[in-house]
Scaffold this motif. Structure first.
Motif: not given
Length: 638
Positions: A11-32
């Motif tokens: 979970i800590a690694e996932l949060l770090s990846n998301l916060h740093s921008g290592e994991w990004l989301t395509p703009e075409f995906q549906r909203d949360f």
């Protein structure tokens, strides 16, 4: 296609990846779109170290063909003067290596909200609150709690002493990498007398339980891992589109009702009249009382929950089907595993009494709100399972020792419905709470020895409702009612509860009384008495507190206090005029019109205030809110 790497991250690694921008989301995906209940379900799985699914990511080139962004939720953007994204981390951040999330955005966003502190800053948005670990929970369904921004402020839940005193600890990590240090600090706070009123520690058994819950949460969050499929960067955008389509179509989960349908049909296929579950559910929707409640395409599991609830209430019943390899099966909740256990014989009994089922639906609507409404209008539809289970028991399973009647049940259940709505008891864990409510109600009613108008019975019933778990205090319920009636920014069950009576009391159109708007199939909408455009143009020093529509303030303009049932055609006329002009131009002063207005909680005093101009807006809205609140309070009394 190149080989896909598979790994697991914490979970800590996932949060770090998301916060740093290592994991990004395509703009075409549906909203949360996940609900609080879904997020809480995921949090509980993490704490219990259960599987939490997977994510598929695509390694990117330095210059990606995809428009990518940090994960986000919807929030108010003061710079734009409208809604916009609230990003997790700095939206400009891009590390040397980064990935596009092809599947897993909802899950990742939920984890960022629960443990990373991603939330809307504006209190008017549904994701503006936080998730807390309740270390004093009695029922597992209460272990994780979501509190709105307003609820957090009301409890002053913003420091270690306040966390300790409420036994609620934020799940938001102060540092993704320092999970153990954070929980060590919380553990120390539990044993520090300075954090308790009068510096008096609770009993050792309470301290021990709190530490145990805290340690279990720490261990679960530490051990939980998300499975990750990594698609290499050499794959083309065309290949990725194919993958994305598969992930979002053929990967669709089979519904519980599909499984029940297949199982029950297989068991009855050789019979003269096999049970076709979806067809039977759709047939129910044609019966008077069931319009807007039964459909095989929208929440079809609701009807299955009705049948499961009945099994919980009955003393004499068919044996459940064996599922999940259990030697002995017992239906004890309305969860999916118990729905699968409903026997073919129980389904046949249910569908053989279609007219009685429809009557129960109609009686329920009339009993709690004095008129018809649909599943979509109901604050917590699951509450109906309690009503139909008890009605079924009374008709088919009671004996000469049963002294209670439908009259007892209707009075008790009406008060329960409204208190349950504004205490928000079914916000979390209702799938198990419904079963305990069925059992509790049945036990209380079985003690009845008087007629439903007896004062002692009424007093006993009041005490029974007050003592139900998680019912909340009268003060808290009153505050929730006031919020629901006076603030148009309220969402969810509180919003539904605030406007329900306006739907159920709808009968005749105000402007055209000959027009019937009583059907629940969307023949009327709720429209503004003080039109939004008029409110915008008529702000004065006296009324400005009532005419602002900011999401950070009480929004009277869009609140139930300013809404009325009206046909769309009539609203088009009304909306073009000042309220006082509308009364004169549309000739709304007749006895018939005033009677309709009264039915919609606009009494003579309200009418007089509406005709006195903008400075009396506040007085009108307060008066209308009082009339709605008084009626809800009346309905909450047994």
């Amino acid at each position: 296609m190149s080989s896909i790497e598979v790994k697991a991250i914490t979970i800590a690694e996932l949060l770090s990846n998301l916060h740093s921008g290592e994991w990004l989301t395509p703009e075409f995906q549906r909203d949360f779109v996940w609900s609080n209940a879904q997020i809480i379900g995921l949090i509980n799985s993490i704490i219990d170290s259960k599987p939490i699914g997977m994510a598929t990511i695509w390694q990117q080139e330095d210059k990606s063909e995809l428009p990518l962004e940090h994960i986000s939720i919807n929030d108010w953007d003061n710079n734009l003067g409208k809604s916009g994204p609230r990003y997790f981390g700095n939206k400009e951040d891009r590390p040397g290596r980064y990935y596009a999330i092809l599947d897993g955005k909802q899950r990742s966003t939920s984890i960022a909200m629960a443990f990373g502190g991603l939330r809307a800053q504006s209190g008017g948005y549904r994701n503006s609150g936080s998730y807390f670990l309740n270390v004093d929970y009695d029922d597992m369904q209460d272990r994780v709690q979501y509190l709105s921004k307003k609820e957090i402020a009301k409890l002053s839940l913003d420091s270690l002493p306040s966390y300790v005193q409420h036994a609620l600890f934020p799940l938001e990590l102060e540092s993704f990498e320092k999970l153990s240090q954070y929980f060590f600090k919380l553990a120390g706070a539990i044993e520090n007398a300075a954090n308790y009123p009068g510096e008096v520690l609770p009993p050792e058994s309470v301290i021990a339980k709190r530490q145990e819950v805290l340690q279990a949460a720490h261990d679960g969050i530490s051990k939980s891992k998300l499975a990750v499929y990594i698609v290499p960067k050499k794959e083309t955008l065309g290949d990725i589109c194919d993958i994305f389509e598969v992930l979002n179509t053929t990967g669709t989960k089979v519904s519980t009702v599909d499984l029940i349908h297949a199982s029950i049909y297989a068991e009855t296929a050789e019979e003269l009249k096999p049970v076709l579950l979806r067809e039977e559910i759709d047939y129910l929707s044609e019966l008077d009382g069931l319009q807007g409640w039964s459909t095989s395409t929208r929440r079809p599991e609701f009807i299955a929950q009705n049948v499961a609830g009945i099994q919980i209430a009955l003393s004499k019943k068919h044996s459940p089907r064996a599922v999940n390899g259990r030697a002995e099966q017992k239906i004890s909740s309305i969860k999916s595993s118990d729905l699968l256990a409903i026997s073919s014989a129980s389904w046949k009994d249910f569908f053989a009494e279609k007219n009685f089922v429809a009557q129960c639906f109609l009686d329920f609507q009339i009993a709690v709100a004095g008129g018809r409404f649909s599943l979509a209008d109901c604050p917590y539809p699951g509450i109906f399972n309690v009503y139909i289970a008890l009605r079924w028991y009374l008709k088919f399973d009671s004996d000469e020792s049963t002294n209670w009647t439908k009259g007892h049940l209707d009075r008790l259940f009406r008060a329960f419905f409204w208190r349950n709505t504004f205490s928000k008891r079914y916000d979390q864990g209702f799938l198990t709470r419904v079963s305990s409510d069925i059992t509790s109600f049945k036990a209380f009613l079985q003690t009845t020895s008087a007629n439903p108008n007896d004062q002692k019975w009424s007093a006993d019933a009041e005490k029974f409702l007050r003592d139900l778990p998680q019912m909340g205090s009268k003060v808290a319920i009153d505050e929730a009612i006031e919020e629901a009636i006076k603030d148009g920014n309220v969402r969810g069950a509180l919003q539904s509860g605030g406007i329900l009576l306006l739907h159920t009391r709808a009968d005749k159109d105000l402007v055209e009384p000959s027009q019937d708007i009583s059907h629940i199939t969307s023949s009327h909408d709720l429209h503004h008495i003080l039109p939004r455009a008029w409110c915008h143009d008529n702000v004065t020093a006296v009324n400005k507190a009532y005419l602002r529509t900011s999401k950070d303030h009480e929004n009277w303009v869009d609140s139930p206090a300013n809404l009325i049932p009206m046909a769309s055609k009539s609203n088009k006329k009304w909306n073009t005029m000042a309220p006082q002009t509308a009364f004169e131009t549309l000739d709304l002063q007749s006895a018939e019109h005033l009677k309709i207005l009264g039915q919609y909680f606009v009494d003579n005093e309200c009418v007089n205030l509406l005709q006195k101009g903008p400075d009396q807006v506040g007085a009108f809205l307060e008066r209308r809110a009082l009339l709605l609140t008084d009626e809800i309070n009346r309905l909450m009394r047994v």
